[in-house]
Design an enzyme around this catalytic site. Structure first.
Site, PDB file in Angstrom:
ATOM      1  N   GLY A  90       0.847  -1.186   0.000  1.00 50.13           N
ATOM      2  CA  GLY A  90       0.000   0.000   0.000  1.00 50.13           C
ATOM      3  C   GLY A  90       0.877   1.227   0.000  1.00 50.13           C
ATOM      4  O   GLY A  90       2.111   1.133  -0.047  1.00 50.13           O
ATOM      5  N   GLY A  92       2.941   3.280   1.507  1.00 51.97           N
ATOM      6  CA  GLY A  92       3.665   3.311   2.768  1.00 51.97           C
ATOM      7  C   GLY A  92       4.428   4.586   3.012  1.00 51.97           C
ATOM      8  O   GLY A  92       4.890   4.841   4.130  1.00 51.97           O
ATOM      9  N   LYS A 113       4.676  12.167  -2.354  1.00 46.06           N
ATOM     10  CA  LYS A 113       5.558  11.030  -2.090  1.00 46.06           C
ATOM     11  C   LYS A 113       6.605  11.426  -1.048  1.00 46.06           C
ATOM     12  O   LYS A 113       7.310  12.425  -1.221  1.00 46.06           O
ATOM     13  CB  LYS A 113       6.233  10.594  -3.391  1.00 46.06           C
ATOM     14  CG  LYS A 113       6.857   9.210  -3.348  1.00 46.06           C
ATOM     15  CD  LYS A 113       7.223   8.753  -4.747  1.00 46.06           C
ATOM     16  CE  LYS A 113       7.786   7.346  -4.737  1.00 46.06           C
ATOM     17  NZ  LYS A 113       8.119   6.869  -6.105  1.00 46.06           N
ATOM     18  N   GLY A 126       8.307   5.963   6.220  1.00 51.01           N
ATOM     19  CA  GLY A 126       7.375   6.733   5.401  1.00 51.01           C
ATOM     20  C   GLY A 126       7.997   7.905   4.673  1.00 51.01           C
ATOM     21  O   GLY A 126       7.279   8.695   4.056  1.00 51.01           O
ATOM     22  N   ASP A 252       2.458  -4.102  -8.548  1.00 49.11           N
ATOM     23  CA  ASP A 252       2.033  -2.884  -7.846  1.00 49.11           C
ATOM     24  C   ASP A 252       2.673  -1.644  -8.445  1.00 49.11           C
ATOM     25  O   ASP A 252       2.342  -0.524  -8.038  1.00 49.11           O
ATOM     26  CB  ASP A 252       2.354  -2.981  -6.350  1.00 49.11           C
ATOM     27  CG  ASP A 252       3.822  -3.223  -6.076  1.00 49.11           C
ATOM     28  OD1 ASP A 252       4.310  -4.308  -6.451  1.00 49.11           O
ATOM     29  OD2 ASP A 252       4.487  -2.350  -5.496  1.00 49.11           O
ATOM     30  N   ASP A 262       6.314   4.798 -10.845  1.00 48.36           N
ATOM     31  CA  ASP A 262       7.218   4.466  -9.731  1.00 48.36           C
ATOM     32  C   ASP A 262       8.661   4.274 -10.199  1.00 48.36           C
ATOM     33  O   ASP A 262       9.124   3.155 -10.408  1.00 48.36           O
ATOM     34  CB  ASP A 262       6.729   3.228  -8.982  1.00 48.36           C
ATOM     35  CG  ASP A 262       5.832   3.611  -7.816  1.00 48.36           C
ATOM     36  OD1 ASP A 262       5.555   4.805  -7.651  1.00 48.36           O
ATOM     37  OD2 ASP A 262       5.418   2.715  -7.069  1.00 48.36           O
TER      38      ASP A 262
END
Length: 488
Positions: A90, A92, A113, A126, A252, A262
């Protein structure tokens, strides 16, 4: 153009089942400051560039202030990582802040982000570090300039917040902008947890917001899957033609809109090596450059399986077959453009294959070879091998290929636009790893000039930029062997 306070926001994703995310506030960064702001991305949002000068901009996107209309949410998804299903994934270290609605009806996600811990951070802090934020910021601009579907980055915010990776670094946030942040892993999560009604709701949402033309299809879910296969094929064909390796093609990290998504340990090929591995952590070479087309098919198969509550096997197989056909056709089209060819011929496969063998055998720089070829007139080809002496240790086999290439050009109905076509499809500038590394090292010292220069050049990578020739030269030897991992 608008200010942040006059943008029109929506939070349509928040209307989906609550299992798909958790409301979370960003955690503040210490002493935040603006590193760079991309006005071209701001234009997509209809946001005035002067917004970057407003202190509230830095405070909002560093977690030190809130903005009315935004509803931050950490998205929940799962995925296959290096071929193994991982249910514990998820956002994170990121938050979907909300969606900007533009005057032309376009919807853009705003995603922060490096925003701090979420329920999906697992053992992480995080945070995103400065180096990974700079790499993604530059990479998304580079791909946009190359005409390859991608997410975008509006700005980077730096800070004095310390984070521990292999060493102590400083935290940063990156403002990512995309038409959607929905991944293959969203559907996998709902499928594997038995939330099949919610899976159908997500599919309906995707069709309504991203593929509205499919609403009138007799089988809209099958049409959606085929559209995802189509877009993925187009993206992969573009990657392979330009020499881009993603590095972490987990499900993902796969966008349902076929966006390059990503940016972690990515890399553009320097010396042509089809088995190039850009991710230092990819010990088996699963995500090597030449494996990307097959991995995308594997990922689409995983998505198709997750959609079995909505699709039958025939519909899934049809989508996967469509991917393979479209990939082959689009890649061949892209490579013909790189050689200035306008029609297909049965001999093209051999022409391409012989060239790739030649480039691999002599460890030739992929980008510079095609760009150099883009300056050579057709009648000069058989005598032009001397122009490649900086790239080839021996040019005898090259001369043979150049003669064969000239013979192939004789089959063209018109070669008057050949060089123009080639210069439009063979970039002079790519984001080489060593350039990104230099930009990172300078940024860590508080100097952001190279970031500014690269953003400007990479927005127009096919232009000459005579004042930036050094950025188009062969990389130094150390620059070809940088190790990039998933650590961020």
């Amino acid at each position: 153009m608008k200010t942040l306070s006059t943008l029109t926001f929506a939070n349509s994703y928040s209307d989906l089942p609550t299992s798909l995310g958790t409301q979370v506030a960003a955690q503040p960064l210490d002493n935040p400051f603006l590193i760079h702001f991309n006005p071209l991305v701001a234009e997509k949002l209809e946001l005035a560039s002067t917004t970057a000068l407003d202190p509230s901009f830095i405070n909002i996107f560093s977690g030190n202030a809130t903005l009315a209309g935004l509803s931050p949410l950490a998205m929940k998804y799962c995925g296959h990582q290096f071929g193994q299903y991982n249910p514990d994934l998820g956002d994170g270290r990121g938050l979907l802040l909300g969606e900007v609605l533009t005057s032309n009806g376009k919807k853009w996600d705003l995603h922060l982000k490096g925003s701090g811990k979420t329920p999906y951070s697992r053992m992480g802090d995080g945070r995103a570090v400065l180096r990974s934020s700079v790499r993604e910021y530059l990479a998304s601009a580079a791909m946009e300039g190359l005409g390859i579907a991608t997410t975008h980055a509006l700005a980077i915010i730096g800070s004095q917040t310390p984070v521990i990776r292999e060493k102590i670094e400083t935290a940063a946030t990156l403002i990512r902008v995309a038409e959607s942040h929905i991944r293959f892993g969203h559907f996998e999560y709902l499928f594997y947890t038995g939330q099949h009604d919610e899976l159908q709701q997500l599919a309906d949402y995707v069709i309504e917001h991203h593929f509205p033309a499919l609403l009138t299809e007799a089988a809209p879910y099958a049409a959606m899957f085929k559209q995802i296969c189509q877009r993925t094929a187009t993206m992969i064909a573009a990657w392979q033609a330009v020499g881009f390796a993603h590095g972490v093609m987990n499900t993902d990290n796969m966008s349902i809109l076929g966006l390059t998504f990503d940016y972690g340990p990515f890399g553009f090929i320097d010396d042509y090596e089809p088995s190039y591995i850009c991710n230092h952590s990819d010990y088996s070479g699963r995500y090597a450059f030449d494996q990307q087309p097959a991995i995308a098919l594997w990922n689409l198969s995983a998505l198709g399986y997750a959609l079995t509550p909505l699709l039958d096997k025939t519909e899934i197989d049809h989508g996967l077959e469509h991917y393979q056909t479209e990939l082959q056709q689009q890649y061949s089209h892209n490579m013909r453009q790189k050689l200035g060819l306008t029609i297909a011929d049965d001999t093209d496969t051999v022409l391409f294959s012989d060239l790739f063998q030649l480039l691999k055998q002599h460890h030739v720089d992929y980008t510079l070879f095609f760009r150099t070829l883009s300056y050579i007139a057709m009648d000069e080809l058989p005598h032009s091998e001397h122009l490649f002496t900086s790239l080839f240790s021996c040019t005898s086999r090259l001369k043979t290929w150049l003669i064969g290439y000239q013979q192939r050009l004789l089959l063209e109905p018109n070669t008057s636009q050949r060089l123009t076509i080639m210069l439009q499809h063979n970039p002079k500038y790519i984001l080489r790893n060593y350039l990104a590394q230099q930009a990172i090292e300078e940024a860590e010292q508080g100097d952001f000039q190279l970031i500014e220069q690269l953003i400007t050049i990479l927005a127009h990578p096919f232009d000459e930029h005579k004042d930036a020739e050094v950025l188009a030269q062969l990389p130094p030897n150390w620059g070809k062997h940088l190790e990039i991992s998933c650590s961020s």
